[in-house]
Design an enzyme around this catalytic site. Sequence first.
Site, short mmCIF file in Angstrom:
data_model
loop_
_atom_site.label_atom_id
_atom_site.label_comp_id
_atom_site.label_asym_id
_atom_site.label_seq_id
_atom_site.Cartn_x
_atom_site.Cartn_y
_atom_site.Cartn_z
N SER A 144 0.78 -1.19 0.05
CA SER A 144 -0.01 -0.06 0.12
C SER A 144 0.76 1.15 0.02
O SER A 144 1.87 1.30 0.35
CB SER A 144 -0.85 -0.07 1.35
N TYR A 157 -1.31 -0.86 10.86
CA TYR A 157 -1.44 -1.18 9.39
C TYR A 157 -0.37 -0.63 8.73
O TYR A 157 0.01 -1.24 7.78
CB TYR A 157 -2.85 -0.63 8.78
N1 LIG Z 1 -8.78 -1.07 -0.28
C1 LIG Z 1 -7.88 -0.22 -0.28
O1 LIG Z 1 -8.06 0.98 0.03
C2 LIG Z 1 -6.41 -0.71 -0.16
C3 LIG Z 1 -5.34 0.35 -0.47
C4 LIG Z 1 -4.18 -0.21 -0.61
C5 LIG Z 1 -3.77 -1.61 -0.13
N2 LIG Z 1 -4.78 -2.51 0.06
C6 LIG Z 1 -4.40 -3.90 0.54
O2 LIG Z 1 -5.08 -4.63 -0.47
C7 LIG Z 1 -5.46 -6.06 0.03
C8 LIG Z 1 -6.86 -6.28 -0.36
O3 LIG Z 1 -7.73 -5.08 0.11
P1 LIG Z 1 -9.06 -4.90 -0.24
O4 LIG Z 1 -9.58 -3.82 -0.44
O5 LIG Z 1 -9.52 -5.89 -1.41
O6 LIG Z 1 -9.96 -5.67 1.09
P2 LIG Z 1 -11.30 -6.18 1.19
O7 LIG Z 1 -12.33 -6.00 0.25
O8 LIG Z 1 -11.63 -6.34 2.73
O9 LIG Z 1 -11.09 -7.87 0.95
C9 LIG Z 1 -10.12 -8.54 1.82
C10 LIG Z 1 -9.99 -9.97 1.45
O10 LIG Z 1 -9.15 -10.90 2.53
C11 LIG Z 1 -10.14 -11.84 2.96
N3 LIG Z 1 -9.62 -11.80 4.42
C12 LIG Z 1 -9.72 -11.27 5.34
N4 LIG Z 1 -9.36 -11.94 6.44
C13 LIG Z 1 -9.11 -13.05 6.05
C14 LIG Z 1 -8.74 -14.04 7.14
N5 LIG Z 1 -8.46 -14.16 8.18
N6 LIG Z 1 -8.53 -15.41 6.41
C15 LIG Z 1 -8.92 -15.60 5.18
N7 LIG Z 1 -9.20 -14.42 4.31
C16 LIG Z 1 -9.12 -13.30 4.89
C17 LIG Z 1 -11.63 -11.47 2.59
O11 LIG Z 1 -12.44 -12.32 2.70
P3 LIG Z 1 -13.23 -13.01 4.13
O12 LIG Z 1 -13.63 -11.84 4.89
O13 LIG Z 1 -14.38 -13.76 3.30
O14 LIG Z 1 -12.36 -13.88 4.64
C18 LIG Z 1 -11.27 -10.71 1.58
O15 LIG Z 1 -11.58 -11.83 0.53
C19 LIG Z 1 -5.19 -5.78 1.44
O16 LIG Z 1 -3.86 -6.21 1.70
C20 LIG Z 1 -5.11 -4.17 1.82
O17 LIG Z 1 -4.39 -3.83 2.85
C21 LIG Z 1 -5.93 -1.88 0.14
#
Ligand SMILES: NC(=O)c1ccc[n+]([C@@H]2O[C@H](COP(=O)([O-])OP(=O)(O)OC[C@H]3O[C@@H](n4cnc5c(N)ncnc54)[C@H](OP(=O)(O)O)[C@@H]3O)[C@@H](O)[C@H]2O)c1
Length: 266
Positions: A144, A157
């Site tokens: 990120s 984070y």
């Molecule tokens: N969105 C942003 O603004 C942003 C920006 C920069 C970086 N990122 C990074 O990108 C990545 C993806 O983010 P996102 O925005 O796609 O988040 P998201 O929509 O919340 O998706 C997170 C995913 O991780 C899974 N997950 C969470 N906890 C888990 C666990 N204990 N075991 C197995 N699976 C788990 C969730 O599925 P379940 O809940 O079904 O388990 C979901 O599939 C993360 O690492 C985040 O830090 C996000």
Amino acid sequence: MTPHNEFRSAVVVVGGSRGIGRAIAKVAARDRNVVVLIARSPEGLTAAAAEVQQAGGEAFTLELDLLAADASERLEAFLTANDLVCGVLVNSAGYGLRGAATLLPLNDQLGIVDLNIRALTDLTLRFLPGMLARGRGGVINLGSIAGLFPGPYMALYYASKGFVHSFSDALHQEVRRFGVTVTCVAPGPVSTEFLEKAGANRAALFKILPKLDAEYVAERAWRGFNSGRRRVVPGISAKLLTLVAFLPTAAVLPLIGRLQRRSKDP
Ligand SMILES: NC(=O)c1ccc[n+]([C@@H]2O[C@H](COP(=O)([O-])OP(=O)(O)OC[C@H]3O[C@@H](n4cnc5c(N)ncnc54)[C@H](OP(=O)(O)O)[C@@H]3O)[C@@H](O)[C@H]2O)c1
């Protein structure tokens, strides 16, 4: 089991039930890949699998909580039972929490360490040796922009993403001569459930920053990985934000602190 134990290569998407992981799974499926989707929620996995199939890929799903002690062994056993090897690993499972580190529940903060750092490290180091032996494939780790500097009121984070950047960059250098790529993707805010779940949407910083679509981030991530890139920063706004990393920490800390602090924080 397929005859003669012929193992097929799969794109394993950890955090594939929604958000950026699910979008990367869809992009990978367009290249006719076998895609293994991992997450906890069965509904999300079923919907993601349907999208993968629609896009031209073959989908497998595994309901798994990455915070369970035996999670990575279970994933490895699942792949073997289905005559699959992890050809490409996408580490997209992760979460964050906004608030003062001294007030947020300690266990929830330790969960960030366990998921964003420990599980990602375990899976990466478990599957990289096989990729090196085969001389192809690699790992896409979701970092990120937050990994570039410290983040008061979202301390764990930002620190976890700093780890992801450092670890991924070092591995990239170690494995590239074997024909294997480790790519760290570092987006700014993306429109997924992540920000709401992190309680970040109400902080000034996330109100003012533009948000990218998960699909756009996924396209850039997949293309960058396939070109052997070490780092992918999707979008102009995120690229501009990387400049903040050149400011002195003494200037960055109060700036981010002010934009992430809410009035009820101490
Ligand atoms: N969105 C942003 O603004 C942003 C920006 C920069 C970086 N990122 C990074 O990108 C990545 C993806 O983010 P996102 O925005 O796609 O988040 P998201 O929509 O919340 O998706 C997170 C995913 O991780 C899974 N997950 C969470 N906890 C888990 C666990 N204990 N075991 C197995 N699976 C788990 C969730 O599925 P379940 O809940 O079904 O388990 C979901 O599939 C993360 O690492 C985040 O830090 C996000």
